[in-house]
Design an enzyme around this catalytic site. Structure first.
Site, PDB file in Angstrom:
ATOM      1  N   SER A 122       0.803  -1.224   0.000  1.00 40.39           N
ATOM      2  CA  SER A 122       0.000   0.000   0.000  1.00 40.39           C
ATOM      3  C   SER A 122       0.831   1.266   0.000  1.00 40.39           C
ATOM      4  O   SER A 122       0.371   2.307  -0.468  1.00 40.39           O
ATOM      5  CB  SER A 122      -0.956   0.008   1.192  1.00 40.39           C
ATOM      6  OG  SER A 122      -1.937  -0.990   1.031  1.00 40.39           O
ATOM      7  N   HIS A 142       1.401   4.281   4.411  1.00 37.34           N
ATOM      8  CA  HIS A 142       0.548   4.987   3.451  1.00 37.34           C
ATOM      9  C   HIS A 142       1.016   6.425   3.275  1.00 37.34           C
ATOM     10  O   HIS A 142       1.173   6.917   2.159  1.00 37.34           O
ATOM     11  CB  HIS A 142      -0.904   4.994   3.940  1.00 37.34           C
ATOM     12  CG  HIS A 142      -1.520   3.640   4.046  1.00 37.34           C
ATOM     13  ND1 HIS A 142      -2.778   3.435   4.559  1.00 37.34           N
ATOM     14  CD2 HIS A 142      -1.059   2.406   3.716  1.00 37.34           C
ATOM     15  CE1 HIS A 142      -3.075   2.145   4.530  1.00 37.34           C
ATOM     16  NE2 HIS A 142      -2.038   1.504   4.030  1.00 37.34           N
TER      17      HIS A 142
END
Length: 328
Positions: A184, A236
């Site tokens: 991610s 992230h």
């Protein structure tokens, strides 16, 4: 992961992402007829590689043979050695924390004290379970293929890999008692690059306000998901910031009309390829990237804890509520 795993320091932080690509590339960009478009092959290759790695991880995990049954029985026993850990241990239908740790999950202790810096890269190819893998790979297909068609495999591949590395660095600085896996950080890098690409190429878009609003909402929703427990939002954020800066450097588009300049009369005035503000954004982005990576790596390998320099930053990855706690 189960609370028992967290108490042992073996809990997992999943880099989960459910982003969706807005359609402004196809509807709002004035593409010139002679501009190159590429066939996407690298992003599908990344997807296949991630799936292959997960299959290998599950083969090595071998739940029927190694499960202690403390957390319950293996799930989907008909899969044999590919069956999943008990749901109390891993609700994402995947391997054990110990297997992921052994195969390259990001763990601060091993990176800093064990001189295993390679974990900053290997962790982005591992996933905590089938659900984690599917969410990330679907996002990668939606986001990555369109970007690769527009900008080519070299630039998008660089953004993906460097953003994943940047996400791992930030994650290591703030999450030091759990392992972390997932792609991610790299995916958020692609989202960040989409945002900076829209900004730096602002003059060649129409409906840009709507496109910007859509993209910002998508990014905000995905980052908001990261405040849930067991989700590594630092990966992230680190990936997003890295990709955002890389977009200013790698995703510049020439001014409208530059591509077809050879068809103009010889005495016609030819604009410069890029606008001044595009060069300025690129220069600032290069400086910030160099400074950011240098400071991050120095702090990491000196064994510093990012939370000691930012007392509130832990809320960026988990916000405690009456429903859950955010202990390490």
């Amino acid at each position: 992961m189960a609370s028992e795993d967290l108490e042992r320091g073996g809990g997992m932080k999943n880099r989960s992402n459910n982003s969706y690509l807005p359609g402004y590339y196809s509807s709002t960009y004035y593409a010139e007829a002679s501009e190159s478009h590429w066939t996407s092959w690298l992003i599908p290759l990344f997807v296949v590689a991630n799936i292959a790695v997960f299959v290998v991880v599950m083969y090595i995990n071998d739940c029927p043979k190694k499960n202690t049954r403390i957390e319950g029985a293996c799930v989907a026993k008909f899969l044999g050695r590919f069956s999943f850990q008990p749901l109390r241990e891993n609700p994402l239908f995947g391997p054990s924390s110990s297997t992921l740790e052994k195969l390259g999950a990001l763990e601060w202790n091993k990176v800093v004290d064990g001189d295993q810096g390679w974990r900053l890269v290997t962790c982005m190819w591992l996933h905590a379970g089938v659900i984690h893998l599917l969410a990330n790979m679907l996002s990668l297909v939606f986001i990555g293929i369109r970007l690769e068609q527009q900008f080519g495999f070299v630039r998008i591949g660089m953004i993906y890999l460097i953003s994943g590395f940047g996400g791992s660095i930030l994650s290591s600085l703030f999450i030091q008692h759990n392992i972390s896996v997932g792609a991610s950080g790299a995916l958020f890098g692609l989202l960040g690059a989409m945002l900076s690409e829209l900004i730096t190429n602002w003059s060649i878009y129409t409906n840009k306000a709507a496109a910007l609003f859509t993209l910002v909402v998508i990014i905000a929703i995905n980052l908001a998901v990261g405040i849930l427990p067991h989700v590594d939002n630092f990966a992230h954020i680190g990936g997003f910031l890295t990709g955002f800066l890389l977009g200013f450097i790698l995703l510049l588009r020439p001014q409208f009309g530059w591509v077809n300049r050879q068809h103009r009369p010889a005495d016609a005035h030819v604009k410069s390829k890029y606008k001044v503000y595009q060069y300025a954004f690129s220069l600032v982005a290069v400086v910030l990237l160099i400074v950011g990576f240098t400071v991050g790596l120095v702090m990491l390998f000196r064994g510093e804890n990012g939370n000691e320099h930012c007392s509130w930053c832990h809320y960026l990855s988990c916000v405690p509520t009456s429903k859950w706690k955010c202990d390490n």
